[in-house]
Motif scaffolding. Structure first.
Motif, PDB file in Angstrom:
ATOM      1  N   GLN A  52       0.891  -1.311  -0.052  1.00  0.00           N
ATOM      2  CA  GLN A  52       0.083  -0.181  -0.187  1.00  0.00           C
ATOM      3  C   GLN A  52       0.882   1.330   0.055  1.00  0.00           C
ATOM      4  O   GLN A  52       1.804   1.287   0.872  1.00  0.00           O
ATOM      5  CB  GLN A  52      -0.793   0.063   1.036  1.00  0.00           C
ATOM      6  N   ARG A  56      -3.578   3.386   5.416  1.00  0.00           N
ATOM      7  CA  ARG A  56      -4.182   4.343   6.609  1.00  0.00           C
ATOM      8  C   ARG A  56      -4.376   3.658   8.089  1.00  0.00           C
ATOM      9  O   ARG A  56      -4.682   2.331   7.908  1.00  0.00           O
ATOM     10  CB  ARG A  56      -5.545   4.873   6.161  1.00  0.00           C
ATOM     11  N   LYS A 123       3.676  -4.199  18.810  1.00  0.00           N
ATOM     12  CA  LYS A 123       2.595  -4.227  17.717  1.00  0.00           C
ATOM     13  C   LYS A 123       2.583  -5.137  16.771  1.00  0.00           C
ATOM     14  O   LYS A 123       3.935  -5.000  15.956  1.00  0.00           O
ATOM     15  CB  LYS A 123       2.054  -2.923  17.433  1.00  0.00           C
ATOM     16  N   LEU A 145      -7.367  -4.896   8.089  1.00  0.00           N
ATOM     17  CA  LEU A 145      -6.459  -5.599   8.920  1.00  0.00           C
ATOM     18  C   LEU A 145      -5.027  -5.320   8.256  1.00  0.00           C
ATOM     19  O   LEU A 145      -4.965  -5.795   7.239  1.00  0.00           O
ATOM     20  CB  LEU A 145      -6.585  -7.206   9.261  1.00  0.00           C
TER      21      LEU A 145
HETATM   22  C1  BTN Z   1      -4.114   0.889  13.144  1.00  0.00           C
HETATM   23  O1  BTN Z   1      -3.982   1.984  13.238  1.00  0.00           O
HETATM   24  O2  BTN Z   1      -3.616   0.205  14.078  1.00  0.00           O
HETATM   25  C2  BTN Z   1      -4.649   0.358  12.164  1.00  0.00           C
HETATM   26  C3  BTN Z   1      -4.337  -0.095  10.851  1.00  0.00           C
HETATM   27  C4  BTN Z   1      -4.680  -0.649   9.775  1.00  0.00           C
HETATM   28  C5  BTN Z   1      -4.163  -1.062   8.459  1.00  0.00           C
HETATM   29  C6  BTN Z   1      -4.878  -1.559   7.677  1.00  0.00           C
HETATM   30  S1  BTN Z   1      -3.823  -2.381   6.217  1.00  0.00           S
HETATM   31  C7  BTN Z   1      -5.298  -2.775   5.472  1.00  0.00           C
HETATM   32  C8  BTN Z   1      -6.113  -1.597   5.577  1.00  0.00           C
HETATM   33  N1  BTN Z   1      -6.016  -0.549   4.548  1.00  0.00           N
HETATM   34  C9  BTN Z   1      -5.361   0.675   5.146  1.00  0.00           C
HETATM   35  O3  BTN Z   1      -5.203   1.641   4.632  1.00  0.00           O
HETATM   36  N2  BTN Z   1      -5.640   0.500   6.304  1.00  0.00           N
HETATM   37  C10 BTN Z   1      -5.997  -0.939   6.789  1.00  0.00           C
END
Ligand code: BTN
Length: 261
Positions: A52, A56, A123, A145
């Protein structure tokens, strides 16, 4: 690398991953899944990417998503649930991810409130839930996820102390496709149960490393709370017992767990 045709031929779910869209590189799987949801896609859609470029995270943070490192997955759900039950979805995804890791890798990992997977305080995965509502019900939810599978944090001085990958823990590379299949199966089991009205809260709370520990919470209004995490409510909110004996209920804020008692 994931071979989408091989993955689909080995899929044993009846809902999740049907269809499964795989992209080598996308800005964010979350945005693609949301666009499909808005266009009327049925629940079960899974969007997976090898990389990616604009991943996000929660709270407006970015999610570092290098190629050939992580599992980047977004799932579309359309449960007939009230808005306060969005947390049931994140609980189901967290439980499913943890159980999938256990099934595929033989590794038991912790859950951290509100929706992280951790290993020894570092994490391993994060979950991002984004829902749309209509007439007081959930029109859809896209739950993302991000799991550090073979991610190399060696050149990442800021992430290295706080993040960990499965490969680093196990000392060997992990097959992302095998892991994804196991995770989809386990998430599906939890999702079908919660769609029937069975609450995942007790099972989720039982795995939370946060409970019984001292925590610090940074509230959206700028206040900082320190106390003991005592229990969670049915909607996933965390109860913190403060030094003066009163209890505060916090929802979806960042809580840092102090390891060691
Ligand atoms: C967090 O901040 O802990 C949550 C992170 C989530 C990341 C995943 S990767 C797949 C999906 N696409 C994104 O842009 N974010 C989520």
């Amino acid at each position: 690398m994931i071979d989408p045709a091989d993955l689909e031929s080995r899929l044993r779910t009846r809902l999740l991953g049907r269809p499964l869209r795989y992209y080598a590189s996308v800005p964010s799987t979350q945005d693609l899944a949301r666009a499909e949801a808005e266009a009327g896609a049925a629940e079960g859609l899974a969007v997976v990417a090898g990389e990616q470029t604009a991943g996000r995270g929660r709270g407006g943070r970015s999610w570092w998503s290098p190629p050939a490192g992580g599992l980047y997955l977004s799932l579309l759900f359309r449960p007939n649930l009230s808005p306060e039950r969005v947390s049931w979805l994140t609980m189901g995804v967290a439980l499913g991810a943890a159980e999938g890791i256990e099934a595929a890798c033989g590794l038991r990992v912790d859950l951290k409130w509100p929706n992280d997977l951790e290993w020894q305080g570092r994490k391993l995965a994060g979950i991002l839930a984004e829902a749309a509502f209509q007439d007081g019900r959930m029109a859809y939810a896209v739950v993302g996820l991000g799991l550090n599978v073979n991610t190399d944090f060696g050149e990442q001085p800021l992430l290295r102390p706080i993040a960990v990958s499965l490969a680093e823990i196990l000392g060997r590379p992990v097959d992302v496709a095998d892991l994804l299949l196991a995770i989809l199966e386990r998430i599906e089991a939890h999702y079908l149960a919660l769609r029937r009205g069975d609450s995942p809260t007790a099972a989720w709370a039982a795995r939370l490393v946060t409970l019984g520990r001292p925590v610090a919470a940074h509230l959206p209004d700028g206040r900082q709370l320190s106390g003991l995490a005592t229990r969670v409510l049915e909607d996933g909110a965390l109860c913190i017992r403060l030094g003066n004996g009163t209890e505060e209920v916090v929802r979806a804020v960042d809580v840092s767990v102090r390891h060691g008692r």
